[in-house]
Design a protein around this motif. Structure first.
Motif, PDB file in Angstrom:
ATOM      1  N   ARG A 174     -82.319 -78.371  34.593  1.00  0.00           N
ATOM      2  CA  ARG A 174     -82.371 -79.836  34.590  1.00  0.00           C
ATOM      3  C   ARG A 174     -82.471 -80.412  33.178  1.00  0.00           C
ATOM      4  O   ARG A 174     -81.789 -81.401  32.867  1.00  0.00           O
ATOM      5  CB  ARG A 174     -83.558 -80.304  35.448  1.00  0.00           C
ATOM      6  CG  ARG A 174     -83.649 -81.829  35.599  1.00  0.00           C
ATOM      7  CD  ARG A 174     -84.708 -82.216  36.605  1.00  0.00           C
ATOM      8  NE  ARG A 174     -84.340 -81.774  37.929  1.00  0.00           N
ATOM      9  CZ  ARG A 174     -83.555 -82.455  38.758  1.00  0.00           C
ATOM     10  NH1 ARG A 174     -83.035 -83.614  38.373  1.00  0.00           N
ATOM     11  NH2 ARG A 174     -83.274 -81.996  39.949  1.00  0.00           N
ATOM     12  N   PRO A 175     -83.325 -79.838  32.285  1.00  0.00           N
ATOM     13  CA  PRO A 175     -83.334 -80.357  30.910  1.00  0.00           C
ATOM     14  C   PRO A 175     -81.959 -80.263  30.243  1.00  0.00           C
ATOM     15  O   PRO A 175     -81.584 -81.137  29.456  1.00  0.00           O
ATOM     16  CB  PRO A 175     -84.368 -79.468  30.203  1.00  0.00           C
ATOM     17  CG  PRO A 175     -85.277 -79.003  31.296  1.00  0.00           C
ATOM     18  CD  PRO A 175     -84.391 -78.828  32.482  1.00  0.00           C
ATOM     19  N   GLY A 176     -81.206 -79.194  30.536  1.00  0.00           N
ATOM     20  CA  GLY A 176     -79.863 -79.077  29.980  1.00  0.00           C
ATOM     21  C   GLY A 176     -78.940 -80.167  30.496  1.00  0.00           C
ATOM     22  O   GLY A 176     -78.116 -80.720  29.749  1.00  0.00           O
ATOM     23  N   LEU A 177     -79.074 -80.489  31.792  1.00  0.00           N
ATOM     24  CA  LEU A 177     -78.295 -81.591  32.367  1.00  0.00           C
ATOM     25  C   LEU A 177     -78.665 -82.904  31.700  1.00  0.00           C
ATOM     26  O   LEU A 177     -77.789 -83.720  31.375  1.00  0.00           O
ATOM     27  CB  LEU A 177     -78.549 -81.665  33.878  1.00  0.00           C
ATOM     28  CG  LEU A 177     -77.909 -82.842  34.616  1.00  0.00           C
ATOM     29  CD1 LEU A 177     -76.392 -82.771  34.518  1.00  0.00           C
ATOM     30  CD2 LEU A 177     -78.356 -82.864  36.081  1.00  0.00           C
ATOM     31  N   HIS A 178     -79.964 -83.109  31.460  1.00  0.00           N
ATOM     32  CA  HIS A 178     -80.414 -84.323  30.777  1.00  0.00           C
ATOM     33  C   HIS A 178     -79.845 -84.386  29.364  1.00  0.00           C
ATOM     34  O   HIS A 178     -79.456 -85.458  28.888  1.00  0.00           O
ATOM     35  CB  HIS A 178     -81.941 -84.367  30.734  1.00  0.00           C
ATOM     36  CG  HIS A 178     -82.554 -84.604  32.079  1.00  0.00           C
ATOM     37  ND1 HIS A 178     -83.912 -84.452  32.314  1.00  0.00           N
ATOM     38  CD2 HIS A 178     -82.012 -84.986  33.270  1.00  0.00           C
ATOM     39  CE1 HIS A 178     -84.167 -84.724  33.582  1.00  0.00           C
ATOM     40  NE2 HIS A 178     -83.024 -85.053  34.185  1.00  0.00           N
ATOM     41  N   LEU A 179     -79.830 -83.233  28.682  1.00  0.00           N
ATOM     42  CA  LEU A 179     -79.295 -83.200  27.321  1.00  0.00           C
ATOM     43  C   LEU A 179     -77.836 -83.625  27.310  1.00  0.00           C
ATOM     44  O   LEU A 179     -77.421 -84.436  26.469  1.00  0.00           O
ATOM     45  CB  LEU A 179     -79.441 -81.787  26.745  1.00  0.00           C
ATOM     46  CG  LEU A 179     -78.747 -81.543  25.402  1.00  0.00           C
ATOM     47  CD1 LEU A 179     -79.355 -82.412  24.317  1.00  0.00           C
ATOM     48  CD2 LEU A 179     -78.813 -80.067  25.024  1.00  0.00           C
ATOM     49  N   ARG A 180     -77.050 -83.085  28.216  1.00  0.00           N
ATOM     50  CA  ARG A 180     -75.637 -83.450  28.269  1.00  0.00           C
ATOM     51  C   ARG A 180     -75.463 -84.922  28.609  1.00  0.00           C
ATOM     52  O   ARG A 180     -74.543 -85.581  28.107  1.00  0.00           O
ATOM     53  CB  ARG A 180     -74.908 -82.559  29.269  1.00  0.00           C
ATOM     54  CG  ARG A 180     -74.761 -81.119  28.767  1.00  0.00           C
ATOM     55  CD  ARG A 180     -73.922 -80.266  29.697  1.00  0.00           C
ATOM     56  NE  ARG A 180     -74.650 -79.928  30.915  1.00  0.00           N
ATOM     57  CZ  ARG A 180     -74.141 -79.946  32.124  1.00  0.00           C
ATOM     58  NH1 ARG A 180     -72.897 -80.343  32.311  1.00  0.00           N
ATOM     59  NH2 ARG A 180     -74.870 -79.598  33.163  1.00  0.00           N
ATOM     60  N   ALA A 181     -76.342 -85.449  29.452  1.00  0.00           N
ATOM     61  CA  ALA A 181     -76.286 -86.873  29.796  1.00  0.00           C
ATOM     62  C   ALA A 181     -76.601 -87.730  28.579  1.00  0.00           C
ATOM     63  O   ALA A 181     -75.954 -88.757  28.343  1.00  0.00           O
ATOM     64  CB  ALA A 181     -77.262 -87.175  30.927  1.00  0.00           C
ATOM     65  N   VAL A 182     -77.580 -87.301  27.794  1.00  0.00           N
ATOM     66  CA  VAL A 182     -77.936 -88.041  26.581  1.00  0.00           C
ATOM     67  C   VAL A 182     -76.767 -88.073  25.607  1.00  0.00           C
ATOM     68  O   VAL A 182     -76.510 -89.094  24.960  1.00  0.00           O
ATOM     69  CB  VAL A 182     -79.180 -87.396  25.920  1.00  0.00           C
ATOM     70  CG1 VAL A 182     -79.389 -87.936  24.500  1.00  0.00           C
ATOM     71  CG2 VAL A 182     -80.417 -87.657  26.757  1.00  0.00           C
ATOM     72  N   GLY A 183     -76.037 -86.965  25.501  1.00  0.00           N
ATOM     73  CA  GLY A 183     -74.906 -86.920  24.598  1.00  0.00           C
ATOM     74  C   GLY A 183     -73.694 -87.681  25.108  1.00  0.00           C
ATOM     75  O   GLY A 183     -72.883 -88.165  24.322  1.00  0.00           O
ATOM     76  N   GLU A 184     -73.556 -87.790  26.416  1.00  0.00           N
ATOM     77  CA  GLU A 184     -72.401 -88.476  26.998  1.00  0.00           C
ATOM     78  C   GLU A 184     -72.641 -89.972  27.154  1.00  0.00           C
ATOM     79  O   GLU A 184     -71.801 -90.794  26.781  1.00  0.00           O
ATOM     80  CB  GLU A 184     -72.073 -87.864  28.367  1.00  0.00           C
ATOM     81  CG  GLU A 184     -71.546 -86.444  28.310  1.00  0.00           C
ATOM     82  CD  GLU A 184     -70.187 -86.352  27.640  1.00  0.00           C
ATOM     83  OE1 GLU A 184     -69.454 -87.364  27.628  1.00  0.00           O
ATOM     84  OE2 GLU A 184     -69.867 -85.273  27.122  1.00  0.00           O
ATOM     85  N   SER A 185     -73.781 -90.321  27.726  1.00  0.00           N
ATOM     86  CA  SER A 185     -74.077 -91.737  27.961  1.00  0.00           C
ATOM     87  C   SER A 185     -75.585 -91.944  27.880  1.00  0.00           C
ATOM     88  O   SER A 185     -76.287 -91.858  28.895  1.00  0.00           O
ATOM     89  CB  SER A 185     -73.555 -92.173  29.337  1.00  0.00           C
ATOM     90  OG  SER A 185     -73.887 -93.524  29.596  1.00  0.00           O
TER      91      SER A 185
END
Length: 320
Positions: A174-185
């Motif tokens: 989940r933290p990795g998903l959050h990281l990708r979300a932060v970088g995308e939007s």
């Protein structure tokens, strides 16, 4: 013996010379996944190289304690240097490009790293301890795979584990998903309750720590000692490798070893009595980097590379 053939020697050397690039590229990959472009990798690697070497010279006791201290200090020094970039770009919203370039000038070959080496009188001294290649369970003489897989430095094996952990982190947690979300939007991530600032700070610092370890690999493994500017532009190559790898850890490993093969080619051929101008071989990694950047700079490539959409864009919560 087949293990003495040119291809096997180049393959084994490619892994050794590619390891510091892999550390730095993984660190930059994590920072860019959070939306922060860090062009100060070269400076952080040099700070890590001089700090790690100084720590090994200063810490007594068994070699493994001294080397562990060197790697730890290099990681802390790299993270501390990257904190400057994080504060300027995340909190103060300064230009990420300008901040990264300034950081490289500040910490680079004619800056802080050189000053530390001069003040601590590190130049010209051999390392008290250095990382040697490990004979893993006595398999270094195994045909072909022995010198390539089972006779590398401890930090090389650590880098392989790090690639696997980064893959799991980015795509299975989940933290990795959050990281990708932060970088995308980042605005969308913020609306989901993700602390954008904390994620960006954390991953820029981790990126700095990994760059510092990559720098220490130069001063404690490849050429044990300290020389001003000893990374010779490896930080810039690491940044290009992130693009080459499409922001994926496993492809960063492939790219790092490809560049490592070019870097080791001169020494391998010279040992085989093949005498060509050394400048030809030393320029190969940089020529490859230029070719990669030219290829990926096309509009077609940019649309398909998978770069984080918010890369290089400061996030202001009030403007979402």
């Amino acid at each position: 013996m087949i293990n003495d053939s040119v291809l096997v020697v180049i393959a084994a050397s490619a892994i050794a010379y590619g390891t510091p690039l892999l550390f730095a590229a993984l660190g930059e990959l994590l920072a860019e996944r959070s939306g922060v472009l860090n062009l100060g990798v070269e400076g952080m690697m040099l700070i890590g190289a001089v700090s790690g070497f100084w720590a090994v010279q200063a810490v007594g006791g068994p070699s493994w304690i001294s080397l562990l201290a060197g790697v730890f200090v290099a990681a802390i020094a790299g993270a501390a240097t990257s904190l400057i970039h994080a504060a300027l770009t995340i909190s103060l919203r300064a230009s990420q490009i300008v901040s990264g370039l300034a950081l490289t000038i500040f910490a680079g070959a004619s800056g802080l790293s050189s000053y530390i080496g001069h003040v601590a009188n590190l130049g010209g001294k051999p390392a008290r301890h250095a990382f040697d290649a490990i004979d893993v369970i006595g398999l270094k003489d195994l045909p072909i795979l022995g010198p390539i897989i089972f006779h590398q430095h401890a930090l090389t094996y650590f880098s392989w584990a790090l690639v696997l952990l980064t893959l799991i982190y980015l795509y299975r947690t989940r933290p990795g998903l959050h990281l990708r979300a932060v970088g995308e939007s980042p605005a969308t991530a913020d609306a989901m309750g993700v602390n954008v600032t904390a994620y960006r700070y954390a991953h820029v610092l981790v990126g700095g720590a990994l760059a510092g370890i990559g720098g220490a690999f130069f001063s404690l493994a490849i050429t044990p000692g300290w020389i001003d500017g000893m990374t010779s532009g490896a930080g810039w190559i690491a940044i290009a490798l992130v693009i080459f790898a499409f922001w994926r850890p496993e492809l960063a490993l492939v790219g790092a070893y490809l560049v490592g093969a070019f870097s080791s080619l001169a020494f391998t051929l010279q040992s085989r009595q093949v005498h060509l101008p050394p400048e030809v071989f030393s320029s190969l990694p940089y020529l490859m980097t230029i070719v990669v950047l030219v290829l990926v700079s096309t509009g077609w490539a940019r649309r398909r590379l998978g770069a984080p959409a918010a890369l290089g864009v400061p996030y202001v919560r009030e403007e979402r």
